[in-house]
Design an enzyme around this catalytic site. Structure first.
Site, PDB file in Angstrom:
ATOM      1  N   GLU A 265       0.885  -1.165   0.000  1.00 19.04           N
ATOM      2  CA  GLU A 265       0.000   0.000   0.000  1.00 19.04           C
ATOM      3  C   GLU A 265       0.919   1.209   0.000  1.00 19.04           C
ATOM      4  OE1 GLU A 265      -1.039   3.215   1.728  1.00 19.04           O
ATOM      5  OE2 GLU A 265      -1.593   1.972   3.454  1.00 19.04           O
ATOM      6  N   CYS A 302      -1.876   7.679   5.411  1.00 13.99           N
ATOM      7  CA  CYS A 302      -1.920   7.277   4.006  1.00 13.99           C
ATOM      8  C   CYS A 302      -3.199   7.759   3.322  1.00 13.99           C
ATOM      9  CB  CYS A 302      -1.784   5.760   3.880  1.00 13.99           C
ATOM     10  SG  CYS A 302      -2.775   4.832   5.055  1.00 13.99           S
TER      11      CYS A 302
END
Length: 538
Positions: A265, A302
């Site tokens: 990710e 994120c």
């Protein structure tokens, strides 16, 4: 417990053989005791060998046994008490509430996986019984289920010392699947890593599992991380971090004699679209919400909103004014380490230097003489400039964002269309507006893993329905999530048994269904034994 600075290898705590270092408090810039150690390549090889030896034994444990283990992991983490909380605060500069929330999250997801695997749904069991009389060809007995991949390497993330670290989502999913885990701890919070690893080690021992089920190794990501990824016994990698780091691991894994999946990710600017009616109704409130989302944790998430898109007009002017006023009240934020702080300052300077980019607002200036502090910033650019300059789409990790001002709806769609893959996409709108935005919705659906309406993207709920991933470069594989129970799919693979002796089949596939789990038998979902299911269908 106390922090020793050692590595956990095959159930033993051993001093690293490749040098020493100390953690640093990012709020003060001061080193934190005690002195810690780095693992050597030989120690990495020992840990991998232990995981390889443990893999078949752990794969053959029942879901109930693994569920009890995960529950015990959660109990042991909670038993660390304030020692863990205070160490994380020292190593990250995070406030107590944030750290306690992260601890609660990892314990919740460990328990959630424990509950989930007991159902057996993740095995996706399918049974097609033999049809010996079928013409022109008989059908053999065929039985399908998922099984663990084997040893998994998990890289701890810098920004989540607990939730994406030693006992975080990747580790919980891999252990739930039946895979041994080798954690490469993050050097920004090594003491926190060791404390949690001590808790998991206690759980391994208490549950009588093979020592190689869990290991912790500290060291340079390029050296130790590379050694782990290329080890032949390793079958998958979990990573949360930068695009550069994720792609380096991806290339290593794909250049092995036996390529393996890297579930990384990576970068995302998480666009937020503000539609005119929503801004007209509540520009000030939306601006305050946006700034709060942007600056939470100094923007070190994120899913931090790095790009906002809206159509020019008085309502957008009001939004920008309110956002600037709200941002001015935000104190300088502490970053997790000096590299992140330096990259942020260089990234915001690069944004400011781009033609057509102006500063729309900023937080309080940095006044601290020590520590790794940065100033929150909000930039503004017109859509034509944004479309012509790909640098403006690059993620700057931290509390900064770019507002893209569009001339009209057509240009707004062009901006959204130009975006790369993202973890999230957000629309603030009225319900009538949303009903007229089928093109915008379809565009975002093609580019994001999570579509948010009238909310902000920061905050990732750990639940069955969560999707945390997205098209590249948000992740290396858009088909999978790194959060929620569906994330277990990354660490399992299907196997099919054909005409296998009934008595020797795994319990999950036996006719009698001794575990009473849901299975697809000849196309019908049932928990009944095969004989009863076949009789009921006839």
């Amino acid at each position: 417990m106390r922090i020793t600075g050692k590595q956990l290898i095959n159930g033993q705590w051993l001093a690293g053989e490749a040098g020493q270092y100390q953690a640093v408090n990012p709020a003060t810039g001061q080193k934190i005791a005690p002195t810690l150690s780095y693992a050597s390549k030989a120690q990495v090889a020992s840990a991998v060998a232990a995981a390889e030896a443990a893999a078949p034994l752990y794969a053959n444990t029942s879901a109930a046994q693994r569920a009890e283990f995960l529950q015990r992991c959660a109990e042991e983490v909670m038993a660390l008490g304030d020692e863990l909380i205070e160490r994380v605060m020292q190593e990250t500069g995070y406030p107590r509430g944030r750290v306690e929330g992260e601890r609660g999250r990892i314990c919740h997801q460990l328990r959630l996986f424990a509950s989930s695997i007991r159902t057996g749904d993740y095995l996706d069991i399918r049974i097609d019984t033999a049809l010996p009389e079928r013409q022109p060809l008989p059908r053999p007995d065929i039985r399908f289920m998922n099984q663990p991949l084997g040893p998994v390497v998990v890289f701890g993330a810098s920004n989540f010392p607990l939730a994406f670290s030693v006992a975080g989502g990747d580790t919980a999913a891999a252990l739930a699947a039946g895979c041994p885990v080798l954690v490469k701890g993050h050097n920004s919070h090594p003491g926190s890593c060791e404390l949690v690893a001590q808790a998991l080690d206690n759980a391994v021992k208490a549950c009588g599992l093979p020592a190689g089920v869990f290991s912790l190794l500290m060291g340079s990501g390029r050296e130790i991380g590379s050694e782990l990824v290329v080890a032949p016994a390793v079958k998958a990698v979990g990573f949360t971090g930068s695009l550069a780091g994720g792609m380096a691991l991806f290339k290593l894994a794909n250049n092995r004699p036996e390529p393996i999946p890297v579930f990384a990710e990576m970068g995302s600017v998480n666009p937020v679209v503000f539609l005119p009616q929503a801004l007209q109704q509540s520009a000030a409130a939306l601006a305050q919400g946006y700034v709060a989302s942007l600056t939470l944790g100094s923007g070190q998430f994120c899913v931090n909103p790095g790009v906002a898109v809206a159509i020019a007009g008085p309502e957008l002017d009001s939004f920008l004014q309110s956002a600037g006023e709200a941002l001015a009240k935000i104190p300088a934020g502490v970053m997790l380490n000096d590299n992140i702080a330096d990259a942020y300052d260089k990234g915001t300077a690069h944004l400011a230097a781009q033609a057509g980019v102006s500063l729309a607002g900023c937080g309080a200036s940095v006044t601290a003489e020590q520590g790794f502090y940065t100033q929150a910033k909000l930039f503004q650019v017109d859509a034509a400039t944004f479309l012509a300059n790909p640098h403006l789409q690059e993620e700057v990790f931290g509390h900064t964002s770019v507002v893209v001002v569009c001339d009209d709806q057509k240009q707004l769609l062009q901006v959204v269309s130009s975006l790369k893959g993202q973890l999230t996409g957000t629309i603030h709108c009225t319900e009538p507006e949303l009903a007229e935005q089928s093109k915008l919705v379809q565009l975002l659906r093609s580019k994001v893993g999570r579509l948010v309406i009238n909310n902000f993207p920061t905050g990732v709920e750990v639940c069955d329905a969560m999707m945390h991933g997205g098209p590249f470069p948000a992740a290396t594989d858009a088909r999978f999530t790194s959060v929620g129970t569906a994330s277990i799919a990354r660490f399992i693979r299907p196997i099919c048994f054909q005409n296998y002796p009934q008595a020797l089949l795994p319990q999950e596939l036996q006719d009698s269904n001794p575990l009473q789990i849901s299975r697809l038998v000849n196309g019908v979902r049932t928990t009944a034994a095969v004989e009863a299911a076949v009789a009921g269908a006839s």
